[in-house]
Design an enzyme around this catalytic site. Structure first.
Site, PDB file in Angstrom:
ATOM      1  N   GLU A 115      14.318  24.886  40.820  1.00  0.00           N
ATOM      2  CA  GLU A 115      15.743  25.193  40.776  1.00  0.00           C
ATOM      3  C   GLU A 115      16.321  24.634  39.483  1.00  0.00           C
ATOM      4  OE1 GLU A 115      18.562  27.044  42.896  1.00  0.00           O
ATOM      5  OE2 GLU A 115      17.281  26.045  44.345  1.00  0.00           O
ATOM      6  N   ARG A 164      22.643  38.620  45.249  1.00  0.00           N
ATOM      7  CA  ARG A 164      21.728  37.627  45.816  1.00  0.00           C
ATOM      8  C   ARG A 164      20.701  38.326  46.714  1.00  0.00           C
ATOM      9  NH1 ARG A 164      21.392  32.110  46.748  1.00  0.00           N
ATOM     10  NH2 ARG A 164      20.612  31.435  48.782  1.00  0.00           N
ATOM     11  N   ARG A 176      15.042  33.120  53.190  1.00  0.00           N
ATOM     12  CA  ARG A 176      15.044  32.628  54.574  1.00  0.00           C
ATOM     13  C   ARG A 176      14.307  33.620  55.470  1.00  0.00           C
ATOM     14  NH1 ARG A 176      16.944  29.484  51.578  1.00  0.00           N
ATOM     15  NH2 ARG A 176      18.813  28.170  51.773  1.00  0.00           N
TER      16      ARG A 176
END
Lengths: 340, 295
Positions: free
Chosen positions: B162, B62, B70
């Site tokens: 998404e 990831r 973020r």
């Protein structure tokens, strides 16, 4: 298929009882059913020991560092670190974490191949493939494992349960379950790595309970009738098509194959769909059963799908050795030693 | 004729893949289009496919140091420190330089940040603002054009596309093709808009992010229950007070105690275990998108 005389029609084979059973989870740190099940079992440790019949259940979190980080492994795949060569040899400063860990596990549950090894290793895994519940073993003639499998199938009729045989006659066993006198992996899917699906956890939990129930029954002298089971023996693996230079994959498992584990694959059936929309087909001559279809961890091992032959295997009736049989065996060994 | 709200042309569009290195649809699509961009070319618009987190993509993880998605905070974007900074903070600064700065006239007009989720969310367009009429119109256009009805719109705090469910590190053909199809229609919309087409007012159903619900945990922070089988895979379906929500390891049910019906999403997303989120609740709204036309 006819049973041989030595497998004795109705005369059950006496097998040595299981006094120590190991349940291992988190061998791959992101396969969560086993991680959480082992944790729950460790919380209820006393309950597990109360099974009686002098059976000890050992629960192990195999790869704690990988579990903590939510990874399959830290340095190298722990479930490939159990060959005799890798287990012997001394720990150097720069030894991969999993090699050090495999030796610790071998000391705890083995040593592999010795009389002190635990009687049964049940190693818990998850897969992203749509495989239901699978019992995976190196042998297709370990009657204890095959009886356990048949028991699981009968006790869990709503869960598709299958027996996968990896024929390891040509090369040595390398996985954690090979450390015990008997062993198998219990694989449940589909579940993404790093995710806990309640239905998959329940399946795994029930599976482990039935395994332990079977061992208790066996230890208590129950006679398990003979019969036959389906065994899937691995024949070969197929890799993704890859780019010659980058080695990146250039096609995805075909939508008509995706999720169709254990549905017979015929010659010319679709295998892959390239990014440009071309269908690549199965070119083998023999229809085979696919499984581990699109298992995430196998991209790096060069496996898009594994293929197996299915056959019916006869299993003899078995029961635990009586004390007289055990004594007779001991006397036999002693007299052999004396002759030498 | 009443004056239509006008919007400047979308001249420069970016398509980001690999913001999370193990979300494979975006990685594969962007790699494909970097090699050969024919499919994404449209008249009057420059389309740039771009891998945002190459190190994470290479490791199929990831992120390397910290979640890139973020990392675009004002502090991160302005901080100095060079090589000492976490990898993703350096990447955020680089991406902001190349495609931003965010909010400035030099910034790219539209950015599609491609993601996958382990949740059964279908195709979800995430919008930062419910007042973005351009994006709402684009959403409406895509919805009318795609064959599948599994398309949702969420007002969230970050933008993106998404598609799920797909395990991390896995490439599923159907998920890949769904994402590809959405982008095709999104680019078609942009081309039509740039060519001067007027899009009349329309109503778009959106789900506004409400709350994040964590797993029940013990005093040591360990998870003690799983998403209930009745809730698992039921993204976008109503969750009513009293409905099953979690199931403990010994089989007990924990019920949803909210005051009203909510629409859960991101149910059992792998990456959110560490962010203390089992699922998010949303409320359904109908938004009216004004008519728009190119300035």
């Amino acid at each position: 298929m006819k049973l041989h005389e030595s497998q004795g029609g109705t005369h059950p084979q006496g097998q040595i009882g299981f006094s120590r059973v190991a349940i291992c989870g988190g061998t791959h740190g992101n396969e969560l059913s086993g991680v959480y099940l082992v944790r729950e079992m460790q919380k209820a440790e006393r309950k597990a020991k109360e099974r009686g019949n002098d059976m000890e259940v050992i629960t192990v979190l195999s790869n704690p560092r990988a579990v903590q980080r939510g990874l399959r492994y830290i340095d190298t795949d722990l479930n490939r670190c159990f060959t005799h060569a890798m287990l012997s040899g001394s720990n150097t400063n720069d030894a991969p974490y999993e090699i050090i860990r495999s030796r610790e596990l071998n000391a705890l549950l083995g040593p592999k191949g010795s009389r002190d090894a635990v009687d049964l290793v049940c190693d818990l895994h998850n897969t992203t493939a749509n495989m239901g519940l699978c019992l995976i073993s190196y042998s297709d003639s370990d009657w204890l494992c095959l009886h356990v499998f048949r028991h699981l199938q009968r006790q869990m009729p709503d869960v598709p349960t299958r027996f996968i045989h990896f024929n390891a006659t040509n090369k040595e066993s390398y996985s954690l379950d090979s450390v015990g006198k008997h062993g198998f992996a219990l694989e449940a899917g589909p579940q993404p790595h790093g995710v806990m699906r309640s239905n998959i956890y329940t399946t795994m939990k029930m599976g482990v309970e039935h395994v332990l129930d079977w061992v208790c029954l066996f230890n208590s002298g129950f006679v398990f009738e003979g019969g036959s089971v389906d065994v899937y023996t691995v024949v070969r693996n197929i890799d993704y098509p890859r780019d010659r230079d980058t080695h990146n994959i250039t096609a995805a498992v075909h939508p008509q194959l995706q999720d169709r584990d254990f549905c017979l694959l015929y010659p010319e059936d679709p295998l892959f769909l390239t990014l440009s929309g071309e269908t690549l087909r199965y070119k083998g001559k023999e229809p085979l059963y696919p499984f581990f279809i699109n298992e995430c961890a196998y991209y790096e091992k060069g496996i898009a799908v594994s293929l197996a032959r299915k056959r019916r295997v006869a299993i003899p009736a078995i029961r635990v050795q009586t004390e007289q049989e055990q004594q007779a065996k001991k006397d036999e060994c002693t007299s052999e030693e004396e002759e030498e | 004729r009443p004056a239509l709200p006008v919007h400047r042309s979308a001249r420069r569009v970016a398509i980001f893949g690999g913001t999370h290195g193990n979300e494979m649809s975006g990685v594969m699509l962007v790699n494909l289009w970097v090699q050969n961009n024919t499919e994404v070319q449209r008249k009057g618009v420059e389309v740039q496919p771009f891998i945002t987190n190459p190190k994470a993509v290479e490791k199929c993880t990831r992120y390397v140091d910290t979640d890139l998605n973020r990392a675009f905070t004002p502090e991160n974007l302005s901080t100095l420190g060079g090589g000492d900074l976490p990898y993703e903070v350096r990447r955020a600064q680089e991406i902001n330089r190349m495609f931003g700065p965010k909010g400035s006239p030099e910034a790219y007009d539209v950015i599609f940040d491609l993601h996958n989720t382990t949740s059964n969310m279908g195709c979800t367009l995430l919008l930062e603002s419910s007042k973005d009429h351009f994006n709402l119109q684009m959403m409406n256009y895509i919805q009318a054009s795609v064959s599948n009805s599994n398309l949702y719109c969420v007002c969230c705090f970050f933008a993106g596309l998404e598609v799920g469910p797909q395990p991390q590190g896995v490439l599923r053909s159907n998920i890949f093709e769904s994402m590809r199809d959405i982008l095709k229609h999104a680019l078609d919309f942009i081309e039509l808009f740039n060519a001067g087409m007027e899009f009349p007012p329309c109503t778009v159903e959106v789900f506004r992010l409400s709350e994040r619900i964590d797993y029940p945990r013990d005093d040591n922070g360990n998870i003690i229950a799983m998403v209930h089988p009745n809730l698992q895979d039921c993204d976008w379906e109503p969750l009513n007070p009293g409905d099953p929500m979690f199931q403990t390891f010994d089989g007990k049910t924990i019920h949803y105690q909210g005051s009203g019906t909510v629409y859960p999403t991101f149910i059992n997303e792998a990456a959110y275990y560490e962010k203390q989120q089992a699922f998010a609740t949303t409320r359904r709204e109908s938004l009216v998108a004004s008519a728009i036309r190119k300035a």
